[in-house]
Design a protein around this motif. Structure first.
Motif, PDB file in Angstrom:
ATOM      1  N   ARG A   1      -3.604  -8.896  -0.415  1.00  0.00           N
ATOM      2  CA  ARG A   1      -3.406  -7.595   0.197  1.00  0.00           C
ATOM      3  C   ARG A   1      -2.255  -6.872  -0.497  1.00  0.00           C
TER       4      ARG A   1
ATOM      5  N   LEU B   1      -0.719 -12.830  -0.155  1.00  0.00           N
ATOM      6  CA  LEU B   1      -1.906 -13.627   0.168  1.00  0.00           C
ATOM      7  C   LEU B   1      -1.816 -14.031   1.633  1.00  0.00           C
TER       8      LEU B   1
ATOM      9  N   THR C   1      -6.958 -13.841   1.655  1.00  0.00           N
ATOM     10  CA  THR C   1      -7.226 -12.519   1.088  1.00  0.00           C
ATOM     11  C   THR C   1      -5.949 -11.926   0.520  1.00  0.00           C
TER      12      THR C   1
ATOM     13  N   ALA D   1      -1.984  -6.388  -4.491  1.00  0.00           N
ATOM     14  CA  ALA D   1      -2.358  -7.799  -4.335  1.00  0.00           C
ATOM     15  C   ALA D   1      -1.120  -8.690  -4.282  1.00  0.00           C
TER      16      ALA D   1
ATOM     17  N   GLU E   1       2.551  -6.446   4.604  1.00  0.00           N
ATOM     18  CA  GLU E   1       1.322  -5.747   4.238  1.00  0.00           C
ATOM     19  C   GLU E   1       1.463  -4.258   4.530  1.00  0.00           C
TER      20      GLU E   1
END
Length: 224
Positions: free
Chosen positions: A165, A159, A163, A156, A133
């Motif tokens: 990210r 996951l 959520t 995106a 992330e």
């Protein structure tokens, strides 16, 4: 593939065992591990037991994930974990975590380097990817120390706990590790390379044109 053990100068990477459950449970109480990795949060003992007794063995059995815990060669506690997973089209993804008290000594990069080399030499990988992330500076530092080239951001692309990210993505190729790949690799021209090539072509044309003009000039009789 049957589970196996890898060794480095300082470390041993081996499949997790039932006796590791308490140490894995304790390490994964770290808020940073729960924040930045996909381990469950809150992390309970049953998660460690399931990781050891089901998830890791199934990955080896079906060749979908090769999971190792990391310990020092001289013995001692589990200091982290590293795994190859999500194989697709010759690419494996690497993931890792390290217990808080064992960070900063280069052990994580050492284990990531060892497992990546194994992926190229034994698992047939053409490419090993790392994803984290955006903002996970510790993971990025480890990846870059292990030779991974950060290639950009995937919107995106990760996951985690329900959520999506944005994530950094990086990769290690066999050539980055000083190894021969199973397939030849033809890198794409970057804009800089293309511009340099075009500039070189323009220069060559200009020189060629000047040379032709000079040759023609020598053929013209000089005026009195």
């Amino acid at each position: 593939m049957d589970p196996l053990t890898l060794t480095t100068e300082r470390l041993r990477l081996r499949p997790p065992e039932p006796a590791d459950a308490e140490e894995i449970f304790a390490a994964c109480q770290d808020p940073d591990i729960q924040r930045w990795t996909t381990v469950p949060s809150p992390y309970e003992r049953r998660h460690a037991v399931d990781y050891i007794g089901r998830l890791a063995p199934e990955g080896w059995l079906h060749d979908t994930a090769y999971t190792f815990v990391v310990e020092r060669r001289g013995g001692g506690p589990v200091i982290g974990a590293v795994a190859l997973h999500h194989p697709r089209s010759g690419t494996w993804e690497i993931g890792f975590w390290t217990a808080r008290e064992h960070r900063g000594g280069g052990c994580t990069a050492e284990s990531v380097t060892a497992l990546s080399r194994w992926a190229f030499t034994e698992a047939g990988a053409d490419r090993v990817e790392w994803r984290a992330e955006v903002g996970n500076a510790g993971s990025r530092a480890v990846a870059e120390k292990a030779g991974f080239v950060v290639e950009g951001v995937l919107r995106a692309g990760l996951l985690n706990k329900g959520t999506l990210r944005d994530c950094w993505i990086g990769a290690l190729l066999p050539s980055d590790a000083g190894l021969a790949g199973a397939h030849p690799y033809l890198p794409a021209q970057t804009d800089a390379r293309a511009a340099h090539t075009e500039h070189g072509a323009d220069t060559a044309r200009a020189v060629s044109g000047a040379a032709s003009d000079s040759a023609r000039a020598r053929d013209v009789p000089a005026r009195p």
